[in-house]
Design a protein around this motif. Structure first.
Motif, mmCIF file in Angstrom:
data_model
loop_
_atom_site.group_PDB
_atom_site.id
_atom_site.type_symbol
_atom_site.label_atom_id
_atom_site.label_comp_id
_atom_site.label_asym_id
_atom_site.label_seq_id
_atom_site.Cartn_x
_atom_site.Cartn_y
_atom_site.Cartn_z
ATOM 1 N N THR A 191 0.825 -1.206 0.000
ATOM 2 C CA THR A 191 0.000 0.000 0.000
ATOM 3 C C THR A 191 0.859 1.255 0.000
ATOM 4 O O THR A 191 0.563 2.225 -0.710
ATOM 5 N N HIS A 195 0.792 4.101 -2.910
ATOM 6 C CA HIS A 195 0.353 5.460 -2.574
ATOM 7 C C HIS A 195 1.367 6.505 -3.035
ATOM 8 O O HIS A 195 0.992 7.502 -3.675
ATOM 9 N N HIS A 301 -3.971 7.528 5.618
ATOM 10 C CA HIS A 301 -4.402 7.191 6.971
ATOM 11 C C HIS A 301 -3.756 5.890 7.425
ATOM 12 O O HIS A 301 -3.575 4.948 6.636
ATOM 13 N N SER A 304 -5.074 2.529 6.523
ATOM 14 C CA SER A 304 -4.993 2.084 5.127
ATOM 15 C C SER A 304 -3.703 1.321 4.811
ATOM 16 O O SER A 304 -3.633 0.637 3.803
ATOM 17 N N TYR A 305 -2.689 1.442 5.664
ATOM 18 C CA TYR A 305 -1.462 0.718 5.380
ATOM 19 C C TYR A 305 -1.011 -0.184 6.535
ATOM 20 O O TYR A 305 0.135 -0.609 6.582
#
Length: 309
Positions: A191, A195, A301, A304-305
């Motif tokens: 992730t 990103h 956030h 999210s990872y």
């Protein structure tokens, strides 16, 4: 657990081929039965371990810098911090600690000056106007990043004293402590790489460097035409590498002390700009880069990872 046991027992006794004449429907029932036997409470922890270590860290480390995005973000953050253009960012501080000893990112240690020189070193390039490849790049090693991965996945206890690594108690104690102390554990490196891949695009767009990137891409492709065709990259990956190269030359160089920029530019085969002698805090391109990096970090956030572990 009792519910699962009851359901698994019921499904194991079911004959789905007799219950339905449709082979497709029977196949679904068989698949559900097999999943019920596989996805059970006793193996859930093992499967979570595979997701957290083997996939998120092991596989993630191999692809997170596929377009040199993590390498570029870390070098840019370090240079902007040294130039006092950017305030500390918690997530980037964590990422800097994760890669503190990584030869894949910092070939000669984390620099405090001559940032472009260290960028070239991280890419295995000669520090000259030709910038040809001199050495094989060091890949990001999950064993170096994560102690838990090194112990549980690679079965590597070589850093322990011989007495500890040859006894069951010593091995188990090392495993427990690695999971308690590992700062990478639970991070989804896939992730993070995905990103930060988009940040270069925004920087090129906001700094209006499209022409320079295309010229750099053409130069790279011309050089590759003379080499083995197996080394050819797809156009998108090649664009990202070209973009990061252009951005590094435009931003990292300007983060050095004003009185040294002109000499460093000549050393690396570039020309100093009219604003090179200004303080980094007065250079609009650096202020914009700090703004964009801050925005990208803020948009990421923690949930999210990170994975539950």
């Amino acid at each position: 657990v009792k519910f699962w046991v009851d359901e698994a027992h019921k499904r194991s006794k079911s004959n789905f081929r007799e219950m339905s004449q449709d082979p497709y429907v029977a196949g679904i029932g068989i698949l559900q039965r097999d999943y019920a036997m596989l996805l059970n409470p006793w193996v859930a922890g093992q499967q979570q371990l595979v997701a957290v270590l083997a996939v998120a860290i092991g596989f993630g480390s191999s692809v997170m810098d596929g377009r040199s995005q993590i390498r570029f973000v870390l070098h840019l953050y370090n240079a902007l911090r040294c130039a006092q253009v950017l305030q500390p960012l918690e997530m980037m501080g964590w990422l800097m600690r994760v890669f503190a000893d990584s030869k894949a990112i910092w070939h000669a240690g984390r620099p405090e000056a001559d940032f472009l020189h260290h960028w070239f070193l991280s890419l295995g390039m000669a520090v000259s106007s030709e910038r040809g490849t001199q050495r094989k790049l060091v890949p990001i090693d999950p064993e170096q990043l994560s102690c838990a991965y090194r112990r549980a996945c690679a079965n590597n206890f070589s850093d322990l004293p011989e007495r500890s690594r040859t006894s069951l108690r010593g091995v188990l104690d090392a495993l427990r402590s690695s999971f308690n102390e590992d700062i990478v554990l639970g991070a989804n490196l896939l992730t993070l790489g995905a990103h930060f891949r988009t940040m270069s695009e925004e920087l090129v767009d906001r700094l209006n460097l499209h022409k320079e990137v295309l010229e750099e891409q053409a130069r790279r492709q011309k050089g590759k035409a003379k080499k083995d065709k197996k080394l050819q990259e797809d156009d998108i990956t090649d664009w990202f590498h070209s973009a990061n190269g252009v951005l590094a030359s435009k931003l990292l160089l300007e983060c050095d002390e004003p009185e040294t920029v002109e000499a460093l530019a000549a050393k690396h085969g570039y020309k100093a700009t009219a604003t090179s002698k200004q303080s980094p805090l007065e250079k609009p391109e650096l202020l914009l880069a700090a703004e964009i990096l801050t925005a990208h970090v803020a948009a990421l956030h923690k949930a999210s990872y990170t994975l539950p572990c």
